[in-house]
Design a protein around this motif. Structure first.
Motif, PDB file in Angstrom:
ATOM      1  N   UNK A 345       0.833  -1.203   0.000  1.00  0.00           N
ATOM      2  CA  UNK A 345       0.000   0.000   0.000  1.00  0.00           C
ATOM      3  C   UNK A 345       0.866   1.251   0.000  1.00  0.00           C
ATOM      4  N   UNK A 346       1.953   1.227   0.747  1.00  0.00           N
ATOM      5  CA  UNK A 346       2.858   2.369   0.783  1.00  0.00           C
ATOM      6  C   UNK A 346       3.442   2.636  -0.608  1.00  0.00           C
ATOM      7  N   UNK A 347       3.820   1.575  -1.332  1.00  0.00           N
ATOM      8  CA  UNK A 347       4.334   1.740  -2.693  1.00  0.00           C
ATOM      9  C   UNK A 347       3.275   2.331  -3.609  1.00  0.00           C
ATOM     10  N   UNK A 348       2.035   1.868  -3.452  1.00  0.00           N
ATOM     11  CA  UNK A 348       0.957   2.383  -4.287  1.00  0.00           C
ATOM     12  C   UNK A 348       0.729   3.869  -4.044  1.00  0.00           C
ATOM     13  N   UNK A 349       0.712   4.273  -2.793  1.00  0.00           N
ATOM     14  CA  UNK A 349       0.460   5.683  -2.483  1.00  0.00           C
ATOM     15  C   UNK A 349       1.609   6.565  -2.961  1.00  0.00           C
ATOM     16  N   UNK A 350       2.835   6.031  -2.930  1.00  0.00           N
ATOM     17  CA  UNK A 350       3.965   6.802  -3.452  1.00  0.00           C
ATOM     18  C   UNK A 350       3.807   7.040  -4.958  1.00  0.00           C
ATOM     19  N   UNK A 370      -6.939  -3.765  18.442  1.00  0.00           N
ATOM     20  CA  UNK A 370      -6.465  -3.137  19.662  1.00  0.00           C
ATOM     21  C   UNK A 370      -6.289  -1.646  19.392  1.00  0.00           C
ATOM     22  N   UNK A 371      -6.311  -0.810  20.431  1.00  0.00           N
ATOM     23  CA  UNK A 371      -6.119   0.625  20.222  1.00  0.00           C
ATOM     24  C   UNK A 371      -4.791   0.916  19.532  1.00  0.00           C
ATOM     25  N   UNK A 372      -4.851   1.710  18.456  1.00  0.00           N
ATOM     26  CA  UNK A 372      -3.639   2.092  17.750  1.00  0.00           C
ATOM     27  C   UNK A 372      -3.104   1.040  16.803  1.00  0.00           C
ATOM     28  N   UNK A 373      -3.866  -0.025  16.573  1.00  0.00           N
ATOM     29  CA  UNK A 373      -3.390  -1.123  15.715  1.00  0.00           C
ATOM     30  C   UNK A 373      -3.037  -0.619  14.319  1.00  0.00           C
ATOM     31  N   UNK A 374      -3.919   0.172  13.733  1.00  0.00           N
ATOM     32  CA  UNK A 374      -3.679   0.661  12.379  1.00  0.00           C
ATOM     33  C   UNK A 374      -2.530   1.668  12.338  1.00  0.00           C
ATOM     34  N   UNK A 375      -2.391   2.480  13.382  1.00  0.00           N
ATOM     35  CA  UNK A 375      -1.283   3.432  13.422  1.00  0.00           C
ATOM     36  C   UNK A 375       0.056   2.706  13.413  1.00  0.00           C
ATOM     37  N   UNK A 376       0.148   1.626  14.214  1.00  0.00           N
ATOM     38  CA  UNK A 376       1.382   0.843  14.262  1.00  0.00           C
ATOM     39  C   UNK A 376       1.636   0.173  12.918  1.00  0.00           C
ATOM     40  N   UNK A 377       0.569  -0.325  12.309  1.00  0.00           N
ATOM     41  CA  UNK A 377       0.689  -1.002  11.019  1.00  0.00           C
ATOM     42  C   UNK A 377       1.262  -0.064   9.967  1.00  0.00           C
ATOM     43  N   UNK A 378       0.742   1.157   9.902  1.00  0.00           N
ATOM     44  CA  UNK A 378       1.218   2.126   8.919  1.00  0.00           C
ATOM     45  C   UNK A 378       2.628   2.618   9.249  1.00  0.00           C
ATOM     46  N   UNK A 379       2.905   2.747  10.547  1.00  0.00           N
ATOM     47  CA  UNK A 379       4.242   3.187  10.946  1.00  0.00           C
ATOM     48  C   UNK A 379       5.291   2.157  10.549  1.00  0.00           C
ATOM     49  N   UNK A 380       4.918   0.869  10.620  1.00  0.00           N
ATOM     50  CA  UNK A 380       5.840  -0.188  10.220  1.00  0.00           C
ATOM     51  C   UNK A 380       6.214  -0.059   8.745  1.00  0.00           C
ATOM     52  N   UNK A 381       5.256   0.401   7.927  1.00  0.00           N
ATOM     53  CA  UNK A 381       5.514   0.591   6.499  1.00  0.00           C
ATOM     54  C   UNK A 381       6.110   1.963   6.203  1.00  0.00           C
ATOM     55  N   UNK A 382       6.425   2.742   7.268  1.00  0.00           N
ATOM     56  CA  UNK A 382       7.042   4.061   7.147  1.00  0.00           C
ATOM     57  C   UNK A 382       6.154   5.045   6.386  1.00  0.00           C
ATOM     58  N   UNK A 383       4.847   4.958   6.617  1.00  0.00           N
ATOM     59  CA  UNK A 383       3.933   5.956   6.069  1.00  0.00           C
ATOM     60  C   UNK A 383       4.174   7.271   6.810  1.00  0.00           C
TER      61      UNK A 383
END
Length: 482
Positions: A345-350, A370-383
């Motif tokens: 997804x990160x590659x697509x948005x770039x 869990x709280x913040x699950x999506x934030x952590x997920x995106x942070x892992x992909x360096x969004x």
């Protein structure tokens, strides 16, 4: 190591924990917050080892230092291995497991202090007989710790899909487990624990303490089993709060200021987060605490909705819409985590950004498990953090957005929360994706979300369904955009 130095080091560790919590309040400072937290815990552990060594020297024996070091070695090794191997989709289960260990540790410390108060006398000024004030602290710490342990075990099983080590258990199933008189049983057990706790506090009756601990383990199960899988983000937050209060209660008994501060921080922040999560799902906070949370949603049977035609398209169709849009908002959900598609997804948005498309991410407070699950997920992909927006900040922009891409999310974008006053999720704040000019929804199938409700967004004329695994679909989109 003098007691003054030990007190000062515990104070430094407490300040580090406060700074850690402050840092974790925003994505841009979360790395710094984690560093403060690790530093504080390192100082606290080393100080405790030094304190035990000092006590051993005073008593002319090892004071169990060897056991402590063995525990640190085993626990540190297990934590390192689990942290390296855990998948993003399994992070909520890991958090629930950690909560259970904190609760169990509180129970064991309380039992040790009750059975052999002299063994903790130098540390906690506990004498035999134990003063009533210390007995009250031990009662509260043990009871809350036992509830936290058994409740976290049930939450772990529900998050794991009902299977633990390959075995299926009914108590761990995602749907709420209810029976006649359940709330009355919870009330009776709670009152019994309170009565036994007061009896132990004022009389020192060891049998009362043993029974109340056993009942606390039972009530931890009873208050979590009626909660459905959809409500696990709130449960994880609530158990986080419980584990903090258990640690704080034991901290008073041990006269350990650092444990009191750290436990209070975890307990209060978890309670505040639970309230925020309940508000985001239009639920009663007190209903959560009393174990009735989620039962209403469980009354809806998933898969019972009327089958209706939807407009479906291919990944190429979706890529064409995205690349020709001026503005795109992406709504990530648990399906994105399951497919491990955040990097694609990160590659697509770039690629879209290079074409001049404005891309933003919209995060619902209860998205994921869990709280913040999506934030952590995106942070892992360096969004980039500046592209990620919370619900209240992004909702006003949906009406001016060309395309919304929903990836694996369901209930958090269901318009029924706004349009159907009789819906079980009526009044629940949602991401207002239905206001955009066009909506692309990626799902594996038309299966309903955890709330068991049909989603009107999928049937709108402006919506297009793209069925398939999120990673495969996004990779196909990426090829089409290129």
């Amino acid at each position: 190591m003098s007691m003054n130095l030990i007190t000062a080091l515990y104070l430094v560790a407490s300040v580090c924990f406060i700074q850690a919590l402050k840092g974790l309040s925003h994505p841009t400072s979360s790395r710094r917050g984690n560093l403060f937290g690790m530093a504080g815990m390192t100082i606290a552990v080393l100080t405790t080892v030094g304190l035990i060594y000092r006590l051993g020297a005073q008593m002319g024996e090892g004071a169990g230092l060897g056991y402590v070091l063995l525990g640190l070695l085993l626990g540190g090794t297990a934590g390192t291995v689990m942290a390296k191997r855990v998948e993003m989709t399994k992070m909520p289960e890991l958090v629930a497991f950690m909560h259970s260990m904190i609760g169990l540790a509180a129970v064991f410390i309380a039992i040790a202090a009750v059975v052999e108060p002299q063994s903790l006398g130098i540390v906690a000024a506990i004498t035999d007989p134990i003063p009533a004030g210390n007995r009250l602290e031990l009662f509260l710490g043990a009871a809350i710790g036992a509830v936290t342990f058994s409740g976290s075990v049930i939450a772990f099983g529900k998050l794991a899909g009902g299977a633990v080590f390959g075995w299926k258990f009914r108590l761990f199933q995602g749907a709420p487990v209810t029976f006649a008189g359940q709330h009355w049983l919870n009330l009776a057990a709670g009152l019994a624990i309170l009565g036994l706790g007061l009896a132990f506090t004022f009389t020192g009756d060891l049998s009362a303490f043993g029974v109340l601990v056993a009942l606390a383990f039972v009530i931890g199960v009873l208050i979590i089993i009626p909660i459905g899988g959809a409500d696990m983000p709130v449960v994880v937050s609530m158990l986080n709060s419980y584990s903090g209060w258990a640690a704080a209660g034991i901290g008073f008994s041990l006269n350990n200021s650092m444990l009191i501060v750290a436990g209070s921080l975890v307990g209060s922040s978890g309670a505040i987060l639970s309230y925020i999560m309940c508000k985001a799902m239009n639920r009663s906070f007190f209903n959560v605490i009393l174990g009735g949370f989620g039962a209403e949603a469980g009354a809806v049977v998933a898969g019972s909705q009327e089958q209706r035609p939807v407009k479906s398209g291919s990944a190429d169709d979706a890529a064409f819409m995205l690349s020709n849009a001026d503005s795109v908002i992406i709504v990530p959900g648990y399906g994105l985590a399951v497919a491990r598609a955040q990097h694609a997804l990160m590659e697509l948005t770039e690629k879209l950004a290079h074409r001049g498309v404005s891309v933003k991410y919209a995060i619902h407070p209860v998205a994921g498990r869990m709280p913040g699950h999506m934030n952590v997920l995106l942070a892992e992909a360096e969004v980039p953090y500046e592209q990620v927006f919370e619900m209240d900040d992004i909702n006003p922009e949906f009406g001016q957005t060309d395309v919304v891409l929903v990836l694996g999310a369901n209930d958090v974008v269901n318009p029924a929360a706004k349009t159907d006053p009789h819906s079980p999720i009526a009044g629940m704040p949602i991401l207002e994706a239905y206001k955009a000019r066009s909506v692309i929804v990626n799902k594996r199938s038309m299966a309903s979300g955890y709330a068991g409700l049909d989603n009107e967004l999928f049937y709108m004329d402006k919506s297009m369904m793209v069925f398939g695994d999120a990673k495969k679909v996004i990779e196909d989109m990426l090829k089409a955009v290129e």
